[in-house]
Design a protein around this motif. Structure first.
Motif, mmCIF file in Angstrom:
data_model
loop_
_atom_site.group_PDB
_atom_site.id
_atom_site.type_symbol
_atom_site.label_atom_id
_atom_site.label_comp_id
_atom_site.label_asym_id
_atom_site.label_seq_id
_atom_site.Cartn_x
_atom_site.Cartn_y
_atom_site.Cartn_z
ATOM 1 N N SER A 5 0.965 -1.266 0.025
ATOM 2 C CA SER A 5 0.277 0.010 -0.043
ATOM 3 C C SER A 5 0.701 1.286 0.059
ATOM 4 C CB SER A 5 -1.104 -0.049 1.359
ATOM 5 O OG SER A 5 -0.173 0.141 2.421
ATOM 6 N N SER A 6 2.182 1.309 0.584
ATOM 7 C CA SER A 6 2.825 2.218 0.897
ATOM 8 C C SER A 6 3.419 2.512 -0.665
ATOM 9 C CB SER A 6 4.043 2.121 1.869
ATOM 10 O OG SER A 6 4.861 3.415 1.799
ATOM 11 N N GLY A 9 0.819 4.013 -2.861
ATOM 12 C CA GLY A 9 0.616 5.383 -2.579
ATOM 13 C C GLY A 9 1.735 6.526 -3.187
ATOM 14 N N THR A 10 2.874 5.882 -3.028
ATOM 15 C CA THR A 10 4.171 6.753 -3.633
ATOM 16 C C THR A 10 3.742 6.730 -4.951
ATOM 17 O OG1 THR A 10 5.551 5.836 -1.577
ATOM 18 C CG2 THR A 10 6.671 6.829 -3.886
ATOM 19 N N SER A 211 -4.677 5.724 -0.013
ATOM 20 C CA SER A 211 -4.118 4.227 -0.597
ATOM 21 C C SER A 211 -3.235 4.086 0.687
ATOM 22 C CB SER A 211 -3.542 3.951 -1.946
ATOM 23 O OG SER A 211 -2.405 5.200 -2.029
ATOM 24 N N GLU A 212 -2.667 4.805 1.458
ATOM 25 C CA GLU A 212 -1.550 4.467 2.511
ATOM 26 C C GLU A 212 -1.974 4.515 3.766
ATOM 27 O OE1 GLU A 212 1.704 7.103 2.331
ATOM 28 O OE2 GLU A 212 2.647 6.051 0.599
ATOM 29 N N ARG A 214 -3.897 7.066 5.216
ATOM 30 C CA ARG A 214 -3.996 8.347 5.985
ATOM 31 C C ARG A 214 -5.292 8.879 5.963
ATOM 32 N NH1 ARG A 214 1.180 10.549 2.763
ATOM 33 N NH2 ARG A 214 -0.348 9.563 1.211
#
Length: 222
Positions: A5-6, A9-10, A211-212, A214
């Motif tokens: 997921s990280s 997001g990136t 997507s992360e 937050r």
């Protein structure tokens, strides 16, 4: 180790900056606004002029009246990007689609039906975890009043909450909450039901996770 997921997001953030960040004013209208909302929301609303415009439209839609789905995914033709296996690349291709492509049906006018589907779902499968950020969007339309009766001192109270959610297809649905509960960050109902302080609340609240994971929210009082 960077989780999936990280990484997504990136990559989505990079896609936003590369696809939208260098476009001039004349080019800003060449993509459907809902594709921009989809892309920018997933990436956590990166700082760029198109994402600022997309977020403003996202919030405008929940500003009464009527209260609209903040993301209208049926207005973003995604099938053309289906061949891309990477969700971030797929979203980047979505952003490059011209707004001259035909849109789906216009959502129905606002009504007070206890349960109501608005618009259509996505034109591709968005049920996977890469699109969980769509289903994280919650809309709460809150109307509440409370005051003491002048004659009897009884507490007169009323609370009505409609909850808007997205299903596995990306379709938006309204429903009535039998036991009205709003997120803890919602402001205005802190003393509802306690010793009957006078209050009158009319608000629309939307929250989401990118997507992360937050968290973000907006509240519009009217």
């Amino acid at each position: 180790m960077i989780n999936a997921s990280s990484r997504l997001g990136t990559l989505v953030t990079i896609a936003v900056l590369f696809v939208f960040g260098t476009q001039g004013r004349a080019q800003e209208q060449t993509y459907p606004i809902d594709c921009a909302i989809l892309l920018c929301l997933s990436g956590g609303w990166p700082a760029s002029a198109p994402c600022a415009k997309a977020r403003a439209e996202f919030i405008r839609r929940i500003t009464p009246w009527p209260v609209e789905p903040p993301l209208q995914i049926w207005r973003c033709p995604m099938h053309a990007a289906l061949e891309d296996p990477d969700p971030a690349l797929r979203l980047r291709r979505i952003a490059e689609i011209s707004s001259t492509r035909p849109w789906s049906i216009t959502p129905e006018p606002e009504t007070l039906h206890p349960a109501q589907a608005v618009g259509l779902g996505a034109d591709i499968d968005v049920s996977g975890k890469a699109f969980d950020f769509i289903r994280s969007i919650d809309v709460f339309h809150v109307q509440a009043r409370q005051h003491e009766s002048g004659e009897t001192g009884d507490c007169n109270s009323y609370k009505h909450v409609r909850h808007g959610t997205y299903d596995a297809t990306g379709q938006f649905r309204w429903s009535l909450i039998n036991r009205p509960v709003v997120p803890p960050v919602f402001q205005g109902l802190e003393h509802y039901g306690e010793h009957c302080p006078t209050l009158w609340v009319r608000s629309v609240f939307v929250d989401w996770e990118d997507s992360e994971g937050r968290y973000g929210f907006e509240q519009v009082d009217y």
